[in-house]
Write a protein that holds these residues in place. Structure first.
Motif, mmCIF file in Angstrom:
data_model
loop_
_atom_site.group_PDB
_atom_site.id
_atom_site.type_symbol
_atom_site.label_atom_id
_atom_site.label_comp_id
_atom_site.label_asym_id
_atom_site.label_seq_id
_atom_site.Cartn_x
_atom_site.Cartn_y
_atom_site.Cartn_z
ATOM 1 N N PHE A 37 -14.163 14.998 -1.714
ATOM 2 C CA PHE A 37 -13.052 14.048 -1.591
ATOM 3 C C PHE A 37 -13.453 12.609 -1.876
ATOM 4 N N ASN A 38 -14.611 12.168 -1.404
ATOM 5 C CA ASN A 38 -14.963 10.754 -1.482
ATOM 6 C C ASN A 38 -15.397 10.286 -2.862
ATOM 7 N N PHE A 39 -15.414 11.168 -3.840
ATOM 8 C CA PHE A 39 -15.709 10.720 -5.213
ATOM 9 C C PHE A 39 -14.730 9.632 -5.642
ATOM 10 N N ARG A 40 -13.555 9.591 -5.020
ATOM 11 C CA ARG A 40 -12.495 8.646 -5.392
ATOM 12 C C ARG A 40 -12.913 7.184 -5.285
ATOM 13 N N TRP A 41 -13.921 6.908 -4.476
ATOM 14 C CA TRP A 41 -14.268 5.519 -4.194
ATOM 15 C C TRP A 41 -15.475 5.031 -4.999
ATOM 16 N N TYR A 42 -15.759 5.726 -6.124
ATOM 17 C CA TYR A 42 -16.896 5.357 -6.975
ATOM 18 C C TYR A 42 -16.445 5.259 -8.432
ATOM 19 N N TRP A 43 -16.833 4.160 -9.079
ATOM 20 C CA TRP A 43 -16.386 3.910 -10.451
ATOM 21 C C TRP A 43 -16.874 4.971 -11.431
ATOM 22 N N ASP A 44 -17.970 5.642 -11.156
ATOM 23 C CA ASP A 44 -18.465 6.686 -12.059
ATOM 24 C C ASP A 44 -17.452 7.810 -12.258
ATOM 25 N N TYR A 45 -16.616 8.045 -11.255
ATOM 26 C CA TYR A 45 -15.775 9.250 -11.261
ATOM 27 C C TYR A 45 -14.283 8.971 -11.154
ATOM 28 N N ALA A 46 -13.902 7.778 -10.681
ATOM 29 C CA ALA A 46 -12.487 7.542 -10.395
ATOM 30 C C ALA A 46 -12.228 6.039 -10.299
ATOM 31 N N GLY A 47 -11.057 5.677 -9.771
ATOM 32 C CA GLY A 47 -10.664 4.276 -9.721
ATOM 33 C C GLY A 47 -10.165 3.801 -8.387
ATOM 34 N N GLY A 48 -10.588 4.471 -7.295
ATOM 35 C CA GLY A 48 -10.192 4.025 -5.975
ATOM 36 C C GLY A 48 -8.737 4.318 -5.654
ATOM 37 N N LEU A 49 -8.215 3.567 -4.690
ATOM 38 C CA LEU A 49 -6.841 3.804 -4.239
ATOM 39 C C LEU A 49 -5.826 3.495 -5.336
ATOM 40 N N MET A 50 -6.183 2.591 -6.246
ATOM 41 C CA MET A 50 -5.291 2.251 -7.357
ATOM 42 C C MET A 50 -4.933 3.466 -8.197
ATOM 43 N N THR A 51 -5.926 4.320 -8.485
ATOM 44 C CA THR A 51 -5.636 5.491 -9.314
ATOM 45 C C THR A 51 -5.355 6.732 -8.477
ATOM 46 N N ASP A 52 -5.546 6.636 -7.157
ATOM 47 C CA ASP A 52 -5.266 7.769 -6.282
ATOM 48 C C ASP A 52 -3.799 7.762 -5.850
ATOM 49 N N TRP A 53 -3.390 6.732 -5.129
ATOM 50 C CA TRP A 53 -1.984 6.574 -4.737
ATOM 51 C C TRP A 53 -1.203 5.705 -5.717
ATOM 52 N N GLY A 54 -1.893 4.774 -6.346
ATOM 53 C CA GLY A 54 -1.201 3.853 -7.239
ATOM 54 C C GLY A 54 -0.432 4.532 -8.345
ATOM 55 N N VAL A 55 -0.996 5.597 -8.926
ATOM 56 C CA VAL A 55 -0.287 6.257 -10.025
ATOM 57 C C VAL A 55 1.021 6.886 -9.552
ATOM 58 N N HIS A 56 1.066 7.378 -8.312
ATOM 59 C CA HIS A 56 2.317 7.920 -7.784
ATOM 60 C C HIS A 56 3.377 6.825 -7.643
ATOM 61 N N LEU A 57 2.983 5.708 -7.057
ATOM 62 C CA LEU A 57 3.951 4.691 -6.687
ATOM 63 C C LEU A 57 4.281 3.750 -7.842
ATOM 64 N N LEU A 58 3.273 3.367 -8.615
ATOM 65 C CA LEU A 58 3.551 2.559 -9.803
ATOM 66 C C LEU A 58 4.392 3.322 -10.817
ATOM 67 N N ASP A 59 4.261 4.626 -10.832
ATOM 68 C CA ASP A 59 5.076 5.452 -11.728
ATOM 69 C C ASP A 59 6.552 5.176 -11.517
ATOM 70 N N TYR A 60 6.969 5.146 -10.251
ATOM 71 C CA TYR A 60 8.385 4.914 -9.977
ATOM 72 C C TYR A 60 8.772 3.451 -10.151
ATOM 73 N N ALA A 61 7.846 2.536 -9.946
ATOM 74 C CA ALA A 61 8.128 1.135 -10.261
ATOM 75 C C ALA A 61 8.412 0.981 -11.755
ATOM 76 N N LEU A 62 7.589 1.609 -12.570
ATOM 77 C CA LEU A 62 7.779 1.550 -14.028
ATOM 78 C C LEU A 62 9.070 2.243 -14.447
ATOM 79 N N LEU A 63 9.327 3.402 -13.847
ATOM 80 C CA LEU A 63 10.536 4.154 -14.201
ATOM 81 C C LEU A 63 11.788 3.379 -13.827
ATOM 82 N N GLY A 64 11.802 2.782 -12.645
ATOM 83 C CA GLY A 64 12.974 2.041 -12.207
ATOM 84 C C GLY A 64 13.283 0.856 -13.098
ATOM 85 N N MET A 65 12.251 0.234 -13.637
ATOM 86 C CA MET A 65 12.438 -0.933 -14.499
ATOM 87 C C MET A 65 12.440 -0.573 -15.981
#
Length: 440
Positions: free
Chosen positions: A237-265
């Motif tokens: 699970f904690n691979f999410r917090w390392y740049w080698d493998y992922a992008g932190g909370l931005m790419t973990d939850w951010g993609v869910h929530l920014l998706d709808y921000a983009l869709l709404g606008m």
């Protein structure tokens, strides 16, 4: 999948409607027959990466009588054996693989679920498309902007059904909220806020490097990532917090929530991005990615703002996550539990909270199965284009943070105007792996 199997599954919903039984099924599963489907007429599904969301996605898909699991793959034998045993208890016998490439050689497999760490998504998705498989790939779709482009190219080149695991795209209350935003009742929307305040996430204590657990093929887990000694903080699970493998909370939850921000606008790419934050809560713990971050995306006549805070639950509007469309007449606040409208005084009527009424993940996997049988790829709720846009947007935010600059995006060239930012467009591949370069 052979034509007889495809035709059988395609006609199943018609037979059900004629029998007057469709209304007896739960919402979102009404396209599938109540009677048992012969194994030879089902979609053969396999899953790659089955420790977390990959297993949740597969479990959801198997609620569908039109799908059956025939193979599992994981580089952790402990996880693989556990999942094989769980399926065996349900009378499901599957092949077990440690190398996903061997799994993809099986021509009887119609579709694969990819639930591996982010740094593996691009290689496995493009390889699966090339092998003639339809793909359900977990979010974020790609771990870099260039990876996202290659994944779109692979889907188009091989004409496969590819669903990205942004399952909120299949939920009714999310769709209803966006319809309200698009109705214009909020007036001019000048600012959209999206946020994730994750109080349940705590500090990750520093741990020494060590030996991989027995049964773990650590070299295969690393794949294209930088070779480093095994550290338990970077695994599972904690691979999410390392740049080698992922992008932190931005790419973990951010993609869910920014998706709808983009869709709404109805947004495309932003003009500029700036971000500020850091490890403010836990400066000395083992994570690399920021626990606190504010990112501003500039568009023509509105901004989208992202906020994140690990270790805190008290987010905007009293919610630990959500999207707020802030208009001249009122603000629509949306989260996984429902949505409501808070009016500006005297400008519009309030809308009381409209609660969620369905299971987004089940509806999302159902949509994937339906599209596999219909081959109407435009019916996918979260296509590669959807996944690419929001993953790219999230990566832009991380790039602004990592460069410490306000960066500007050139839509014509598909690059930033800053050389330091452009160095982060592509993820670096190591250990003999190469970044796929696939065009339609």
């Amino acid at each position: 999948m052979n034509n007889s199997r495809r035709n059988f599954i395609k006609s199943a919903s018609t037979l059900m409607a004629g029998a007057g039984l469709v209304s007896a099924l739960p919402a979102g599963l009404q396209a599938f027959p109540l009677r048992t489907v012969a194994a030879s007429d089902r979609l053969n599904v396999a899953a790659i990466g089955i420790n977390g969301m990959g297993w949740a996605d597969l479990t959801s898909m198997l609620k569908n009588p039109a799908a059956q699991c025939v193979a599992l793959c994981d580089v952790d034998k402990n996880v693989l054996d556990k999942r094989v045993a769980e399926l065996a208890q349900k009378g499901i016998k599957v092949k077990a693989y440690s190398d996903y490439r061997k799994l993809l050689e099986d021509k009887n497999i119609d579709a694969v679920v990819i639930g591996t760490p982010d740094h593996w998504h691009c290689l496995q998705m493009t390889d699966a498309c090339a092998a003639g498989k339809d793909v359900y790939v977990e979010k974020p779709m790609g771990n870099s902007i260039i990876e996202c482009r290659s994944m779109v190219g692979a889907q188009q080149k091989y004409n496969r059904a590819v669903q990205v695991g942004q399952w909120q795209r299949s939920q009714k209350h999310f769709k209803d909220a966006i319809e309200f935003v698009h109705s214009g009742k909020l007036g001019k929307v000048r600012l959209v806020k999206a946020w994730a305040y994750m109080g349940w996430m705590k500090s990750i204590p520093v741990k020494p490097d060590g030996t991989p657990p027995a049964g773990v093929d650590y070299k295969a887990w690393l794949g294209p990532a930088t070779t480093r000694p095994f550290n338990p903080n970077r695994f599972h699970f904690n691979f999410r917090w390392y740049w080698d493998y992922a992008g932190g909370l931005m790419t973990d939850w951010g993609v869910h929530l920014l998706d709808y921000a983009l869709l709404g606008m109805k947004s495309g790419a932003p003009k500029s991005i700036m971000a500020a934050g850091g490890k403010f809560a836990y400066p000395d713990d083992a994570a690399e990615t920021p626990d606190t971050l504010t990112t501003v995306y500039e568009f023509e006549d509105y901004n989208i703002q992202w906020e994140q805070a690990i270790g805190i639950d008290g987010g905007p509007y009293g919610r630990d996550h959500g999207i707020a469309f802030i208009g001249n007449n009122g603000t629509l606040v949306l989260d996984r539990g429902g949505w409501e409208v808070i009016p500006e005084k005297g400008k519009m009527e309030a809308v009381p909270r409209q609660k969620s009424v369905d299971n987004g993940l089940d509806l999302h996997t159902t949509n994937f199965v339906e599209v596999i049988k219909s081959r109407k790829l435009d019916d996918l709720h979260a296509s590669v284009q959807v996944g690419s846009l929001v993953a790219t947007t999230a990566q832009m935010g991380n790039i602004a943070y990592r460069t410490g600059k306000k960066v500007y995006w050139d839509q014509q060239t598909g690059k930033f105007t800053d050389s330091d930012a452009n160095k982060l467009l592509a993820a670096e591949y190591h250990n003999g792996y190469h970044l796929p370069n696939v065009t339609a």
